[in-house]
Design a protein around this motif. Structure first.
Motif, short mmCIF file in Angstrom:
data_model
loop_
_atom_site.label_atom_id
_atom_site.label_comp_id
_atom_site.label_asym_id
_atom_site.label_seq_id
_atom_site.Cartn_x
_atom_site.Cartn_y
_atom_site.Cartn_z
N ALA B 170 0.84 -1.20 0.00
CA ALA B 170 0.00 0.00 0.00
C ALA B 170 0.87 1.24 0.00
O ALA B 170 0.58 2.22 -0.71
CB ALA B 170 -0.92 -0.01 1.23
N PHE B 195 -8.93 8.49 -3.15
CA PHE B 195 -9.09 7.25 -2.39
C PHE B 195 -9.13 5.99 -3.27
O PHE B 195 -8.30 5.09 -3.09
CB PHE B 195 -10.36 7.40 -1.53
CG PHE B 195 -10.49 6.41 -0.42
CD1 PHE B 195 -9.42 6.12 0.43
CD2 PHE B 195 -11.69 5.75 -0.22
CE1 PHE B 195 -9.55 5.21 1.46
CE2 PHE B 195 -11.83 4.83 0.82
CZ PHE B 195 -10.76 4.56 1.65
N PRO B 196 -10.05 5.91 -4.26
CA PRO B 196 -10.07 4.71 -5.10
C PRO B 196 -8.76 4.48 -5.85
O PRO B 196 -8.33 3.34 -6.02
CB PRO B 196 -11.21 4.97 -6.08
CG PRO B 196 -12.03 6.03 -5.48
CD PRO B 196 -11.12 6.86 -4.63
N LEU B 198 -5.91 4.86 -4.86
CA LEU B 198 -4.95 4.20 -3.97
C LEU B 198 -5.34 2.76 -3.70
O LEU B 198 -4.49 1.87 -3.65
CB LEU B 198 -4.86 4.96 -2.65
CG LEU B 198 -4.10 6.27 -2.69
CD1 LEU B 198 -4.26 7.01 -1.38
CD2 LEU B 198 -2.63 6.01 -2.96
N LEU B 199 -6.63 2.51 -3.49
CA LEU B 199 -6.96 1.17 -3.03
C LEU B 199 -7.32 0.19 -4.12
O LEU B 199 -7.17 -1.02 -3.94
CB LEU B 199 -8.06 1.23 -1.95
CG LEU B 199 -9.39 1.88 -2.25
CD1 LEU B 199 -10.34 0.86 -2.83
CD2 LEU B 199 -9.97 2.42 -0.96
N MET B 200 -7.75 0.69 -5.30
CA MET B 200 -8.11 -0.25 -6.36
C MET B 200 -6.94 -1.14 -6.78
O MET B 200 -7.09 -2.36 -6.86
CB MET B 200 -8.69 0.49 -7.57
CG MET B 200 -10.13 0.91 -7.36
SD MET B 200 -11.18 -0.52 -6.96
CE MET B 200 -12.75 0.26 -6.81
N LEU B 202 -4.38 -2.02 -5.16
CA LEU B 202 -4.05 -2.90 -4.04
C LEU B 202 -5.00 -4.09 -3.98
O LEU B 202 -4.59 -5.25 -3.87
CB LEU B 202 -4.12 -2.10 -2.74
CG LEU B 202 -3.68 -2.88 -1.52
CD1 LEU B 202 -2.17 -2.86 -1.43
CD2 LEU B 202 -4.28 -2.30 -0.26
N ILE B 203 -6.30 -3.78 -4.08
CA ILE B 203 -7.29 -4.85 -3.93
C ILE B 203 -7.25 -5.79 -5.13
O ILE B 203 -7.34 -7.01 -4.99
CB ILE B 203 -8.70 -4.23 -3.73
CG1 ILE B 203 -8.72 -3.51 -2.39
CG2 ILE B 203 -9.76 -5.29 -3.80
CD1 ILE B 203 -10.00 -2.78 -2.09
N THR B 204 -7.05 -5.21 -6.31
CA THR B 204 -6.96 -6.06 -7.51
C THR B 204 -5.80 -7.04 -7.36
O THR B 204 -5.94 -8.23 -7.63
CB THR B 204 -6.75 -5.18 -8.76
OG1 THR B 204 -7.71 -4.13 -8.72
CG2 THR B 204 -6.94 -5.97 -10.02
#
Lengths: 190, 262, 285
Positions: B170, B195-196, B198-200, B202-204
């Protein structure tokens, strides 16, 4: 009930997602926790039981790594997972509009679960930002339970709607090769 | 061969490595003790909970976890104290009001503040006793050797192990996105939009691993036979077994006593 | 009977896009096979079929099947599967169970799952630790190791299951030459009867560990034979490039088959000469 290995691995990763996304929310200084994206994701892909378990274990793991008082809020996370799973089963994660509605429902009901914990265990405060709102509402003459309810409801509604939207965005972009293994996900396909 | 013991320093845990008697106690015994403390925190009067919290903290200091106790208790109790003082001492109309440096403070409100603080302190110190002296690996081995489902054990172990690598990932994504001009200090709207981004990724990435990890588990015979063999489970003793039974039996009396007291 | 038979296998993740197209292959007990091919040639997918990771869920063969001692993977119980083939993939961190907080616990995880007696688990784990040179790392957190160490750990964890075959999918993919050579040296110490299937996009490591070579090209096997004939095959040169082929040809010429796993240093003039020799067929494989 025996969860298959793939679902177990998804849940483990989702717990990590819950924690790390919560951390990212702190980095970008959002006034929200956003700590249940993984829970909702599991609920959409694998159903309410897996979702609830993911939520409960997330709080337990928080207890182990940073803050044991977080464990006290496990019923809230459990309800988020259960509700998201039930709503997914009746097709509420098929479109963006329904997803927002699902977030609102989850936000309201999980607040109702959180209020008794906040009021009876913590005396109405949590040591976080919502305390300012609670104090203000008490100061202008509302009774304590009502103030806690309003302060937390506003924050939690925004939080759960954002959480559900993010989970929805993620599952929408999942390749067929991935999602076809999760039979429960059929309820959320258009 | 020397039995491998987790050093504990590799993870962001509240665990403090050590060899105190508390560290050596079987995790199940400690879990039952935490349960007893949790019930006591709700049934004891204010003085009792504060004494209990003090006792737990003193034990924690003896076990070498003083720093974690001090830090964690301060982090949790300081903001709570301020909030409880303002809400219950000043705002909610509790009785017995007096003048205190120009503020109208309710004595009953302050008593209530201490009531809540004592309870939270006892709950927190009690669970810290367990968390600071029990490495998760030992907890899981104890559970494992008592026939706890390995699937559940996996759900506790795996996130704890993955947390560090994912936090590192992250951070790397944050650096990369900042270098591409993502603004993490702008207005609320820009930050919500950041926000998205940064996290998209990571989650993918996280989800892409799932199939492989599941295959690795199955390949190593995970849950292939009903009962797995646990090497070097934490030692248990008849004395500890009886202590656990006694504590569990005492809990209903604890609750009944607490109800009658009021 | 062959240990593993791939029988006219056609498979794709999406319909109408076969990743494997009519693959037929027999692997005998104790063989050391390299499956080579460019990116997207279907190597990893074939490796997964050989290891029993496929079929799974919605991913089924559209034609043909894989048999282990005459039985399909689905016909085997979980324990027999794990004791037949173990798989080690490309990304080191993905090979870890996520159950163990120490290297030692990672190695005993698998045998423990089989419910073996503690003495046997310890004996198996100690053998695997010695073979993979992990004795100094036993108390470390598996996730804190370097990629090379993690890959050695996953091979040790696989060996502790005492499989009859080990499938490795580009196990040295992201390694520096030193880590690669350590792993290759270790391959020479594996138990003699162990069948190994090594999949790679690079030519060097497979030439060290294998004596039978398969070239996979656009979902089909286009070559199956020894090292010399493999290097002389026209598609080998197209896929891996002339310099790479010349390099390994030189190495092959120098050592015949070099022992100990380390890739020796390579000289350009020798390479050119050796490449010519390979093409003329004067180098024995």
């Amino acid at each position: 009930m025996r969860l298959d290995t793939r679902t177990l691995v998804l849940m483990a990763v989702a717990i990590v997602i819950n924690v790390v996304v919560g951390q990212i929310a702190v980095w970008v200084k959002l006034p929200l926790y956003v700590d249940a994206v993984g829970t909702v994701l599991v609920a959409i892909l694998a159903g309410p039981i897996a979702g609830a378990l993911t939520g409960v274990l997330t709080n337990l793991i928080w207890g182990l790594v940073s803050d044991p008082t977080a464990a006290a809020f496990f019923p809230v996370s459990m309800v988020v997972g259960l509700l998201a799973g039930w709503l997914a089963r009746i097709g509420w994660f098929r479109s963006i509009g329904m997803t927002v509605a699902a977030g609102a429902v989850i936000g309201v009901i999980s607040t109702i679960v959180a209020i008794p914990i906040i009021v009876y265990m913590f005396g109405g405060v949590t040591g976080a930002g919502t305390d300012f709102a609670t104090a203000y509402l008490v100061a202008v003459g509302h009774e304590l339970v009502r103030s806690v309810a309003i302060a937390n409801l506003v924050q939690n509604l925004a939080d759960k709607i954002l959480t559900c939207l993010l989970a929805w965005l993620i599952v929408k972009r999942l390749p067929l090769r991935f999602s076809s293994g999760f039979a429960f996900f059929a309820h959320s396909k258009v | 061969m020397a039995v491998a013991r987790p050093s504990g320093s590799d993870h962001a845990l509240l665990y403090v490595p050590g060899t105190s008697w508390l560290h050596r106690l079987n995790p199940m015994t400690k879990l039952v003790a935490v349960l007893w403390i949790a019930v006591a925190a709700f049934v004891l009067p204010t003085a009792g909970t504060i004494a209990l919290a003090g006792l737990a903290a003193a034990t924690g200091i003896l076990a070498g976890a003083g720093k974690v106790f001090a830090r964690r208790l301060a982090f949790t109790l300081t903001p709570l104290t301020v909030a409880l003082f303002v809400v219950h001492g000043l705002l909610v109309g509790h009785g017995n009001q007096t003048d205190w440096f120009g503020l109208t403070v309710s004595r009953d409100g302050i008593a209530f503040m201490f009531h809540i603080l004592g309870r939270i302190a006892a709950l927190l110190a009690g669970s810290l006793l367990f968390v600071t002296t029990t490495h998760p690996a030992r907890l899981l081995k104890a559970l494992d050797s008592k026939g706890f489902p390995p699937g559940m054990a996996y759900l506790i172990a795996s996130p704890l192990l993955l947390l560090d690598p994912f936090t590192t990932r992250a951070r790397a994504i944050r650096e990369a996105q900042s270098a591409r001009g993502l603004d993490l200090n702008g207005s609320l709207m820009t930050r919500i939009r950041a926000f998205p981004a940064l996290l998209m990724p990571l989650i993918t990435l996280a989800l892409a691993d799932i199939d492989h990890r599941a295959q690795v588990l199955d390949g190593r015979g995970f849950r292939a036979v009903p009962r797995r063999t646990v090497l070097d489970p934490p030692p248990d003793s008849p004395a500890q077994l009886w202590a656990r039974r006694l504590i569990l039996i005492s809990i209903p009396f604890q609750i009944a006593g607490g109800l009658l007291w009021r | 009977m062959a240990l593993i038979e791939v029988d006219n296998l056609t498979f794709g993740y999406e319909p109408d896009a076969p990743v494997l197209d009519g693959i037929t292959l027999e692997i005998a007990e104790g063989e050391r096979i390299a499956i080579l091919g460019g990116n997207g040639s279907g190597k990893s997918t074939l490796a997964q079929w050989i290891a029993g990771w496929l079929p799974r869920g919605a991913h089924k063969a559209s034609q043909g099947e894989v048999r282990v001692n005459g039985t399909t993977w689905q016909g085997l119980d979980a324990r027999t599967r794990t004791e037949t083939v173990q798989f080690v993939g490309q990304v080191p961190m993905q090979q870890l169970s996520g159950f163990a907080f120490t290297v030692w616990d990672e190695i005993v995880f698998g045998p423990g799952n089989l419910g073996l007696p503690p003495d046997e688990i310890v004996a198996r784990a100690e053998r695997a630790v010695a073979m993979c040179n992990l004795a100094h790392l036993l108390e470390r957190d598996p996730f804190s190791l370097s990629g090379g160490e993690q890959q050695r750990l996953s091979i040790a964890a696989a060996l502790a299951m005492q499989p009859r075959a080990l499938v490795l999918d580009e196990p040295t993919g992201n390694f520096d030459p030193e880590s690669r050579d350590i792993l290759l040296a270790q391959m020479a110490d594996l138990p003699g009867g162990l069948t190994t299937i090594w999949c790679d996009v690079a030519l060097g490591p497979p030439l060290v560990v294998a004596d039978r070579f398969l070239l996979l090209d656009e979902a089909r096997i286009v070559f199956d034979g020894d090292a010399r004939a493999f290097l002389a095959h026209p598609r080998t040169r197209d896929i891996f490039g002339l310099p790479a082929v010349a390099e390994v040809a030189a190495l092959l010429a120098k050592a015949g088959r070099w022992p100990g796993g380390i890739l020796p240093p390579f000289d350009l003039d020798e390479a050119v000469a050796a490449f010519g020799a390979v093409m003329e067929g004067t180098i024995p494989a």
